[in-house]
Scaffold this motif. Structure first.
Motif, PDB file in Angstrom:
ATOM      1  N   TYR A   1     -19.013 108.286-119.884  1.00  0.00           N
ATOM      2  CA  TYR A   1     -18.468 107.075-119.275  1.00  0.00           C
ATOM      3  C   TYR A   1     -17.773 106.202-120.325  1.00  0.00           C
ATOM      4  CZ  TYR A   1     -18.385 102.560-116.879  1.00  0.00           C
ATOM      5  OH  TYR A   1     -17.985 101.363-116.332  1.00  0.00           O
TER       6      TYR A   1
ATOM      7  N   VAL B   1     -11.708 106.083-114.036  1.00  0.00           N
ATOM      8  CA  VAL B   1     -12.509 106.818-115.024  1.00  0.00           C
ATOM      9  C   VAL B   1     -12.738 108.268-114.570  1.00  0.00           C
ATOM     10  CG1 VAL B   1     -14.836 106.980-116.043  1.00  0.00           C
ATOM     11  CG2 VAL B   1     -13.616 104.807-116.070  1.00  0.00           C
TER      12      VAL B   1
ATOM     13  N   PHE C   1     -21.501 113.290-114.146  1.00  0.00           N
ATOM     14  CA  PHE C   1     -21.142 111.879-114.022  1.00  0.00           C
ATOM     15  C   PHE C   1     -21.214 111.419-112.567  1.00  0.00           C
ATOM     16  CE2 PHE C   1     -17.683 108.689-113.591  1.00  0.00           C
ATOM     17  CZ  PHE C   1     -18.251 107.690-114.371  1.00  0.00           C
TER      18      PHE C   1
ATOM     19  N   TYR D   1     -17.381 105.484-108.073  1.00  0.00           N
ATOM     20  CA  TYR D   1     -16.111 105.897-108.667  1.00  0.00           C
ATOM     21  C   TYR D   1     -15.133 106.450-107.652  1.00  0.00           C
ATOM     22  CZ  TYR D   1     -18.568 104.853-112.768  1.00  0.00           C
ATOM     23  OH  TYR D   1     -19.280 104.169-113.698  1.00  0.00           O
TER      24      TYR D   1
END
Lengths: 170, 106
Positions: A102, A122, A139, A147
């Motif tokens: 991250y 991201v 992630f 996200y």
């Protein structure tokens, strides 16, 4: 402190180094850490960091130093471990790797915007920056945040990263 | 499916299972690796997607060395496959995804 660590620091991107308060001692620690975890692999992430330098090399350094600092905060002293022990500790503390992913890509997001005036999510940058989806999956399945994946912009993000690496002119 | 283990040698000379290559029914090989491989593991998979490399020729992608050696391919079939791969993931220290907030609070 070795001159090569000082020289490498001078080739990296100062805004990123300042933000993460990275010192020569940190650079030395990262080299030692990577020499332990990648012992015997032939190629190494350290060599990539040195070869790229600049903002892209800085993003690699940020990943490593964030991971090391988090491991230490969890009571793991990575430089005192064997390769075999460390790979198991890394799996047990996978959150250190996920937060390092991250922070690495948060920095890439900021530096791409600052240098080229382009902005990517991201998650889009992680997909564009890795050869497979392993880190992206780790992630996305964590709860670091919510996200957005811009599937239609992954190629554009790859081009921006290639420009940052100095592989293309524009 | 066919599997090839990649073994690595530790500082004390002990060989251990560190990663593996898995070939599906179509012949596509995927490299499974732990976190010590970092970006290198992902680059190997990029290479395997770009160029079809048979499982038996993985040495072309990751050459054997004093500290790395490939084992012979193993044929694993259902119903043993899931259990076999779970044990191999454990032996190779390949992590599972996990909530970060919960782990940091523990």
């Amino acid at each position: 402190m070795a001159k090569r660590h000082r020289d490498l620091l001078a080739q990296l991107e100062p805004v990123g180094l300042n933000r993460y308060q990275i010192t020569e001692s940190d650079v030395q620690t990262v080299e030692k850490y990577l020499s332990i975890i990648q012992r015997g692999l032939g190629e190494s992430t350290w060599q990539e960091l040195v070869d790229f330098g600049g903002p892209y090399g800085t993003s690699i350094l940020i990943h490593e130093i964030v991971e090391i600092r988090l491991l230490k905060a969890r009571g793991v002293h990575p430089l005192r471990q064997s390769t075999r022990a460390l790979r198991r500790l890394l799996a047990q503390h996978v959150e250190a790797h996920i937060i390092a992913i991250y922070e690495e890509h948060l920095y890439l997001q900021e530096v791409l915007n600052r240098l080229f005036g382009v902005t990517f999510e991201v998650a889009t940058l992680i997909k564009a920056n890795r050869g497979d989806d392993v880190d992206l999956q780790l992630f996305l399945e964590s709860d670091v945040g919510v996200y957005i994946m811009e599937e239609h912009r992954v190629d554009e993000a790859r081009q921006a990263l290639a420009r940052l690496k100095g592989e293309t002119a524009s | 499916m066919r599997v090839r283990r990649l073994q690595r040698r530790d500082e004390d000379g002990v060989w251990f299972d560190d990663a593996y290559a898995l070939e599906d029914a179509r012949g596509q090989v995927v490299f499974h690796y732990n976190l010590t491989w970092e970006r290198l593991g992902a680059e190997i998979n990029r290479q395997l997607l770009a160029e079809v490399v048979p499982l038996d020729e993985m040495e072309r992608v990751i050459p054997a060395s004093d500290d790395l050696r490939w084992q012979e391919p193993e044929l694993i079939e259902a119903p043993d496959l899931a259990e076999f791969l779970a044990a191999l993931n454990e032996a190779c220290a390949i992590p599972k995804a996990r909530p970060v907030v919960q782990t940091l609070a523990a």
